[in-house]
Scaffold this active site. Structure first.
Site, short mmCIF file in Angstrom:
data_model
loop_
_atom_site.label_atom_id
_atom_site.label_comp_id
_atom_site.label_asym_id
_atom_site.label_seq_id
_atom_site.Cartn_x
_atom_site.Cartn_y
_atom_site.Cartn_z
N GLY A 1 13.47 -31.19 15.93
CA GLY A 1 13.31 -32.58 16.31
C GLY A 1 12.43 -33.35 15.33
O GLY A 1 12.73 -34.50 14.97
N THR A 2 11.36 -32.73 14.90
CA THR A 2 10.43 -33.41 13.99
C THR A 2 11.13 -33.80 12.70
O THR A 2 11.02 -34.94 12.23
CB THR A 2 9.23 -32.48 13.69
OG1 THR A 2 8.58 -32.19 14.92
CG2 THR A 2 8.25 -33.14 12.73
N GLN B 1 14.37 -34.74 24.46
CA GLN B 1 14.16 -34.37 25.86
C GLN B 1 15.42 -34.53 26.71
O GLN B 1 15.43 -34.12 27.88
CB GLN B 1 13.03 -35.20 26.47
CG GLN B 1 11.63 -34.81 25.98
CD GLN B 1 11.18 -33.44 26.47
OE1 GLN B 1 11.58 -32.98 27.54
NE2 GLN B 1 10.35 -32.79 25.68
N HIS C 1 15.22 -25.70 20.71
CA HIS C 1 14.28 -24.96 21.57
C HIS C 1 13.91 -25.73 22.83
O HIS C 1 13.23 -25.19 23.71
CB HIS C 1 13.03 -24.54 20.79
CG HIS C 1 12.00 -25.61 20.56
ND1 HIS C 1 10.93 -25.78 21.40
CD2 HIS C 1 11.88 -26.55 19.59
CE1 HIS C 1 10.17 -26.78 20.94
NE2 HIS C 1 10.74 -27.26 19.85
N THR D 1 19.05 -23.38 2.53
CA THR D 1 20.04 -22.45 3.08
C THR D 1 20.14 -22.63 4.60
O THR D 1 19.12 -22.72 5.28
CB THR D 1 19.61 -21.00 2.77
OG1 THR D 1 19.50 -20.88 1.34
CG2 THR D 1 20.61 -19.99 3.30
N CYS E 1 1.54 -31.06 21.90
CA CYS E 1 1.01 -31.44 20.59
C CYS E 1 -0.34 -32.13 20.71
O CYS E 1 -1.13 -32.11 19.79
CB CYS E 1 1.97 -32.37 19.87
SG CYS E 1 3.66 -32.02 20.25
C1 LIG Z 1 9.51 -31.47 21.21
C2 LIG Z 1 9.78 -32.86 20.82
C3 LIG Z 1 9.91 -33.23 19.47
C4 LIG Z 1 9.69 -32.24 18.35
O1 LIG Z 1 10.74 -31.33 18.24
P1 LIG Z 1 10.53 -29.99 17.37
O2 LIG Z 1 11.88 -29.37 17.34
O3 LIG Z 1 9.53 -29.18 18.12
O4 LIG Z 1 10.06 -30.40 16.03
C5 LIG Z 1 10.21 -34.53 19.17
N1 LIG Z 1 10.38 -35.45 20.13
C6 LIG Z 1 10.26 -35.15 21.45
C7 LIG Z 1 10.50 -36.20 22.46
C8 LIG Z 1 9.96 -33.85 21.83
O5 LIG Z 1 9.83 -33.56 23.13
#
Ligand SMILES: *Cc1c(COP(=O)(O)O)cnc(C)c1O
Length: 389
Positions: free
Chosen positions: A71-72, A179, A201, A237, A325
């Site tokens: 997500g990041t 989410q 995840h 990769t 976080c």
């Molecule tokens: C967990 C989360 C992220 C980050 O995702 P990662 O895969 O852990 O980098 C970004 N945005 C929201 C809303 C999240 O809940």
């Protein structure tokens, strides 16, 4: 001792069926998908099949899915990618004050590099007002990034309506849907977003893999430089096992979604109701209806969220005070401040998030133990004792 996990918004365990699907790609089918030989080709085939599965579930075309590390990265890619692709046209970005740090931090860096950013306020439920978005748009606006559902308070934004406003002015719309993907029905063509971030995840897939949906024709500058994977848009990769696992995880979510929503909503509403019944001076955060099926967030007056969390942890119950976080810092959550809570009240918040393996008896246990914990902490709280006099 019992161990009960009620922090599914932070991360989810991998579904055993997902792992089973991934395993061959860690061992006998380990090839580099960019290699020409048969080892490479079988990995490449698996990746393209995963891309098709994910695209189909999201209502996208396979070529609109770019695999990332989570997500990041998907958020960073969208923000930097569009900002640099369109900097000739304008330098204004609109986002909300309750975004995840994976949006707020990149946006802060863009601000330092000369972009102007508007942070839309939210109301007490955490909702963005479409009229505020309309007013914030200027001739220089190139990108709007507003999350689909908030990871702390669970509020679901009226994305479709916000996108319509953006598109009337010919502005790209990105949404952080980390989410919501796998948790509530979602179709990119119904939402009409241009970019959408997801992370495996958060929906029972492995960690460190995600995707970015990029609507065909959207201008985007590459973010990770190196090889020419992902049609030259994202080097490195491919994480074959991760990608295969993510597709399987999303498939399972899709298959079980209606049932899981129904079950989680029932447990969610039971928790909300009983906590308010059993504990005085608690306040629900987030929208009463427009919220994720698995999210409960309360402010519990006179005590610190951290103390509740630690006491529940001793009883084997894992919850959170905000997002994973920020919970290691002592700053109150920016989301809770944005919905208008005072720093004191924001400090006393508790997030309970449910998931696939949550059982009714886990909730029985939580509801048995929580009032006692709150009571004990309040007796020790100077704020509470002052109030008593
Ligand atoms: C967990 C989360 C992220 C980050 O995702 P990662 O895969 O852990 O980098 C970004 N945005 C929201 C809303 C999240 O809940």
């Amino acid at each position: 001792m019992k161990r009960i996990y009620l922090d599914y918004a932070a991360t989810t365990p991998c579904d055993p069926e997902v792992l089973k699907e991934m395993e061959p790609y860690l061992f006998e089918k380990f090839g580099n998908p960019s290699s020409i030989h048969s080892f490479g080709q079988e990995a490449k085939k698996a990746i393209e099949s995963a891309r098709e599965t994910i695209a189909k579930i999201l209502g996208a075309r396979p070529e609109e899915i770019i695999f990332t590390s989570g997500g990041t990265e998907s958020n960073n890619f969208s923000l930097f990618g569009v900002a640099y692709a369109l900097q000739e046209r304008g330098n204004h970005i609109i986002t909300s004050s309750i975004e995840h740090h994976a949006v707020l931090e990149p946006v802060k860096i863009l601000e330092k590099r000369g972009f102007k950013v508007t942070y839309l306020k939210v109301n007490k439920f955490g909702l963005v007002d479409p009229q505020d978005l309309k007013k914030a748009i200027t001739d220089k606006t190139i990108l709007i990034s507003i999350m689909h559902a908030n990871n702390e308070i669970g509020t679901i934004q009226p994305i479709k309506e916000l996108v319509e406003i953006a598109h009337r002015r010919d502005i790209y719309f990105h949404t952080d849907a980390v989410q919501t993907v796998g948790h509530i029905p979602l179709d990119v063509n119904e939402l009409k977003v241009d970019l959408l971030s997801l992370s495996a995840h958060k929906f029972y897939g492995p960690k460190g893999v995600g995707a970015l949906y990029v609507r065909k024709g959207t201008r985007l500058v590459r973010f990770l430089h190196g090889g020419d994977q992902e049609r030259g848009l994202r080097a490195s990769t491919h994480n074959t096992p991760g990608i295969v696992g993510m597709a399987k995880a999303l498939e399972l979510c899709q298959k079980n979604m209606a049932k899981e929503i129904e079950f989680q909503e029932r447990l969610r509403d039971r928790i909300i109701e009983e906590i308010q019944e059993k504990i005085p001076e608690v306040y629900l955060n987030g929208h009463p209806k427009l919220r994720l099926p698995n999210n409960v967030n309360f402010s519990i007056k006179y005590i610190e969220g951290e103390s509740i969390l630690l006491h529940l942890d001793l009883l084997g119950i894992a919850v959170s005070t905000g997002s994973a976080c920020t919970s290691s810092s002592l700053e109150p959550s920016h989301v809770l401040l944005a919905i208008g809570l005072s720093p004191e009240i924001a400090h006393g918040s508790l997030r309970i998030t449910l998931g696939r393996w949550t059982k009714e008896e886990d909730i029985d246990y939580l509801l048995e133990e929580l009032p006692g914990v709150v009571d004990k902490l309040r007796t020790m709280s100077p704020l509470y004792n002052k109030k008593e006099k």
